[in-house]
Design a protein around this motif. Structure first.
Motif, mmCIF file in Angstrom:
data_model
loop_
_atom_site.group_PDB
_atom_site.id
_atom_site.type_symbol
_atom_site.label_atom_id
_atom_site.label_comp_id
_atom_site.label_asym_id
_atom_site.label_seq_id
_atom_site.Cartn_x
_atom_site.Cartn_y
_atom_site.Cartn_z
ATOM 1 N N LEU A 19 -5.672 -2.106 1.222
ATOM 2 C CA LEU A 19 -4.496 -2.860 1.652
ATOM 3 C C LEU A 19 -4.032 -2.425 3.040
ATOM 4 O O LEU A 19 -3.654 -3.254 3.870
ATOM 5 C CB LEU A 19 -3.369 -2.683 0.639
ATOM 6 N N LEU A 20 -4.060 -1.127 3.295
ATOM 7 C CA LEU A 20 -3.701 -0.644 4.632
ATOM 8 C C LEU A 20 -4.649 -1.200 5.686
ATOM 9 O O LEU A 20 -4.216 -1.600 6.780
ATOM 10 C CB LEU A 20 -3.720 0.880 4.668
ATOM 11 N N ALA A 23 0.834 -1.208 0.000
ATOM 12 C CA ALA A 23 0.000 0.000 0.000
ATOM 13 C C ALA A 23 0.865 1.252 0.000
ATOM 14 O O ALA A 23 0.608 2.202 -0.760
ATOM 15 C CB ALA A 23 -0.922 -0.004 1.220
ATOM 16 N N ARG A 73 -7.674 1.326 -3.555
ATOM 17 C CA ARG A 73 -7.012 0.020 -3.460
ATOM 18 C C ARG A 73 -5.939 0.046 -2.369
ATOM 19 O O ARG A 73 -5.803 -0.899 -1.575
ATOM 20 C CB ARG A 73 -6.369 -0.335 -4.803
ATOM 21 N N ALA A 74 -5.163 1.115 -2.348
ATOM 22 C CA ALA A 74 -4.125 1.236 -1.324
ATOM 23 C C ALA A 74 -4.743 1.314 0.062
ATOM 24 O O ALA A 74 -4.232 0.718 1.018
ATOM 25 C CB ALA A 74 -3.269 2.471 -1.602
ATOM 26 N N ARG A 75 -5.854 2.038 0.197
ATOM 27 C CA ARG A 75 -6.529 2.135 1.482
ATOM 28 C C ARG A 75 -7.001 0.748 1.947
ATOM 29 O O ARG A 75 -6.870 0.395 3.131
ATOM 30 C CB ARG A 75 -7.722 3.090 1.395
#
Length: 300
Positions: A236-237, A177, A232-234
């Motif tokens: 994953l975090l 992420a 998407r990154a959020r």
């Protein structure tokens, strides 16, 4: 990769370590035990230097090349430098390295019983950067992050003696992420290096052309694409965030800082209405502290 892509000047070792202040997350904050701080800075020095080699951001004058035993004629050849750096890395495990940042790393490797694999992954990622300039699918990008980002989290767990299979899985999600967030912040800078880390399939879906990424103004289609990748990154975090609650004490605060740094950076991108072409959106300290609190409470 790690952030801070400005050209290095002055003493090679000091110039590398000074970049820690420009990262999205705390590298070795004051509240950690001194031994951990020293070890984390040693790991950071390795990761930062290998990125600087891969990005062509070494200090003028060829000091790093000379330290690695690379001739002046080959000092601009990044693949040759990476080969020399890998050879010096192996000396960390069985001899005396040439480069001072690798000599600094040697006691950490011995103290924590670290293996070559995560370090080799970071070198492989930078080799890939010389050969692969575009990523067709999100899965292709994730495979790159497996080399370029995930080894850093694994090294943190190794240094602190807290690695387990489940923690490694959560750490990988956080590190991937953070890498994606950095790519979003640095779209324009990466394009200047003829690299695009936005998956081509996603660009097509949002009707984004490469020429759109070279504009001074961020168009609606690019903003929509950036918002999609940021989400998407959020996710994953959020997937990785339970790692924070699995540890205790000062390590818990450090890992919360990693997660919070990513969340704060995503918040800054959103606050800029996903305009990443006019300059990398950066979070302020207040936003970061707020996200640290949210992460420690297990919210978000």
């Amino acid at each position: 990769m790690t952030e801070a892509g400005t050209t290095r000047t002055g003493d090679p070792e000091r110039a590398t370590l000074d970049k820690a202040a420009g990262e999205n997350f705390p590298v070795a904050p004051f509240f950690l035990p001194r031994a951990w701080r020293a070890d984390l800075m040693a790991v950071y020095g390795f990761a930062r230097l290998v990125d600087d080699i891969g990005d062509g951001d070494l200090a003028p004058g060829g000091a790093d090349a000379r330290l690695l035993g690379v001739s002046p004629e080959e000092a601009e050849d990044r693949l040759t430098l990476l080969d020399a750096f890998e050879a010096d890395l192996h000396r960390v495990f069985d001899a005396t390295p040439r480069h001072p940042l690798l000599r600094r790393l040697q006691p950490t490797v011995r103290r924590a019983g670290l293996t070559p694999e995560p370090f080799l992954g970071l070198i492989a990622a930078n080799r890939q950067d010389q050969l692969v300039k575009r990523y067709e699918t999100y899965d292709d990008l994730l495979a790159y992050c497996e080399l370029s980002a995930n080894p850093v989290g694994r090294l943190v767990l190794g240094v602190t003696g807290t690695a387990t299979p489940e923690r490694i899985r959560r750490s990988d999600a956080i590190c991937t992420a953070l890498q994606i967030v950095e790519h979003l912040q640095d779209v324009a800078e990466d394009l200047g290096r003829d690299r695009i880390y936005l998956p081509a399939a996603d660009m097509k879906r949002f009707h984004v052309q490469e020429t759109d990424l070279a504009m001074n103004a961020t168009g609606a289609s690019v903003r929509a694409l950036v918002a999609y990748e940021a989400e998407r990154a959020r996710d994953l975090l959020n997937e990785g965030a339970p790692l924070v609650g699995s540890v205790h004490g000062r390590l818990r605060l450090l890992l919360a800082g990693f997660v919070a740094g990513g969340r704060a950076a995503i918040g800054a991108i959103a606050a800029a209405d996903y305009d990443v072409l006019s300059g990398p959106p950066k979070p302020g300290k207040l936003r970061l502290l707020r996200e640290v609190g949210v992460t420690l409470r297990g919210e978000g």
